[in-house]
Design a protein around this motif. Structure first.
Motif, PDB file in Angstrom:
ATOM      1  N   THR A  61       0.828  -1.196   0.000  1.00  0.00           N
ATOM      2  CA  THR A  61       0.000   0.000   0.000  1.00  0.00           C
ATOM      3  C   THR A  61       0.867   1.252   0.000  1.00  0.00           C
ATOM      4  O   THR A  61       2.083   1.193   0.203  1.00  0.00           O
ATOM      5  CB  THR A  61      -0.916   0.011   1.233  1.00  0.00           C
ATOM      6  N   ILE A  62       0.223   2.364  -0.225  1.00  0.00           N
ATOM      7  CA  ILE A  62       0.935   3.641  -0.218  1.00  0.00           C
ATOM      8  C   ILE A  62       1.531   3.906   1.157  1.00  0.00           C
ATOM      9  O   ILE A  62       2.653   4.401   1.275  1.00  0.00           O
ATOM     10  CB  ILE A  62      -0.002   4.781  -0.658  1.00  0.00           C
ATOM     11  N   ARG A  63       0.812   3.532   2.201  1.00  0.00           N
ATOM     12  CA  ARG A  63       1.326   3.733   3.568  1.00  0.00           C
ATOM     13  C   ARG A  63       2.609   2.934   3.786  1.00  0.00           C
ATOM     14  O   ARG A  63       3.559   3.429   4.381  1.00  0.00           O
ATOM     15  CB  ARG A  63       0.263   3.330   4.572  1.00  0.00           C
ATOM     16  N   SER A  64       2.654   1.722   3.290  1.00  0.00           N
ATOM     17  CA  SER A  64       3.856   0.894   3.420  1.00  0.00           C
ATOM     18  C   SER A  64       5.041   1.522   2.692  1.00  0.00           C
ATOM     19  O   SER A  64       6.168   1.517   3.193  1.00  0.00           O
ATOM     20  CB  SER A  64       3.605  -0.507   2.872  1.00  0.00           C
ATOM     21  N   VAL A  65       4.782   2.056   1.531  1.00  0.00           N
ATOM     22  CA  VAL A  65       5.848   2.711   0.759  1.00  0.00           C
ATOM     23  C   VAL A  65       6.331   3.958   1.488  1.00  0.00           C
ATOM     24  O   VAL A  65       7.534   4.221   1.566  1.00  0.00           O
ATOM     25  CB  VAL A  65       5.356   3.063  -0.660  1.00  0.00           C
ATOM     26  N   LEU A  66       5.415   4.725   2.054  1.00  0.00           N
ATOM     27  CA  LEU A  66       5.788   5.945   2.767  1.00  0.00           C
ATOM     28  C   LEU A  66       6.590   5.640   4.030  1.00  0.00           C
ATOM     29  O   LEU A  66       7.362   6.474   4.491  1.00  0.00           O
ATOM     30  CB  LEU A  66       4.543   6.768   3.110  1.00  0.00           C
ATOM     31  N   ILE A  67       6.425   4.471   4.588  1.00  0.00           N
ATOM     32  CA  ILE A  67       7.217   4.065   5.745  1.00  0.00           C
ATOM     33  C   ILE A  67       8.542   3.468   5.304  1.00  0.00           C
ATOM     34  O   ILE A  67       9.597   3.756   5.874  1.00  0.00           O
ATOM     35  CB  ILE A  67       6.427   3.061   6.612  1.00  0.00           C
ATOM     36  N   ALA A  68       8.520   2.638   4.263  1.00  0.00           N
ATOM     37  CA  ALA A  68       9.714   1.926   3.831  1.00  0.00           C
ATOM     38  C   ALA A  68      10.741   2.831   3.155  1.00  0.00           C
ATOM     39  O   ALA A  68      11.952   2.649   3.347  1.00  0.00           O
ATOM     40  CB  ALA A  68       9.325   0.797   2.882  1.00  0.00           C
ATOM     41  N   LEU A  69      10.306   3.784   2.377  1.00  0.00           N
ATOM     42  CA  LEU A  69      11.234   4.634   1.624  1.00  0.00           C
ATOM     43  C   LEU A  69      12.170   5.441   2.524  1.00  0.00           C
ATOM     44  O   LEU A  69      13.386   5.409   2.315  1.00  0.00           O
ATOM     45  CB  LEU A  69      10.460   5.533   0.665  1.00  0.00           C
TER      46      LEU A  69
END
Length: 96
Positions: A2-10
């Motif tokens: 999800t977008i939230r996962s990407v915003l945390i992982a990046l």
């Protein structure tokens, strides 16, 4: 993903990458040059002897020296963030 996962992982990925570069700069003297990110105004006046300034801008200064422990000396001179420059990869190649 999800977008939230990407915003945390990046940001974690970028932080991990920068941390690896800082550790390589501090533990080895393999880099041919170093980039000081966001240098203080008087950093150029405080550089250790034998330092060659290769490039300078408002946002970074690229320096080189053959002195051992040069990255630590840059931190002692007031550098905020020192990253290795010119390495062939993330980690230095082993000497044969």
């Amino acid at each position: 993903m999800t977008i939230r996962s990407v915003l945390i992982a990046l940001p974690l990925l970028v932080l991990g990458w920068l941390s690896t570069l800082v550790v390589v700069a501090l533990l080895t003297d393999e880099a041919p040059a170093y980039v000081v990110v966001l240098p203080q105004d008087r950093l150029l006046d405080r550089l250790p002897g034998g330092t060659a300034v290769l490039a300078a801008s408002r946002f970074s200064v690229t320096v080189a020296s053959d002195a051992p422990g040069f990255a630590k000396a840059l931190y002692s001179s007031g550098a905020r963030l020192v990253l290795p420059a010119g390495l062939p990869g993330c980690l230095p190649l082993p000497k044969v």
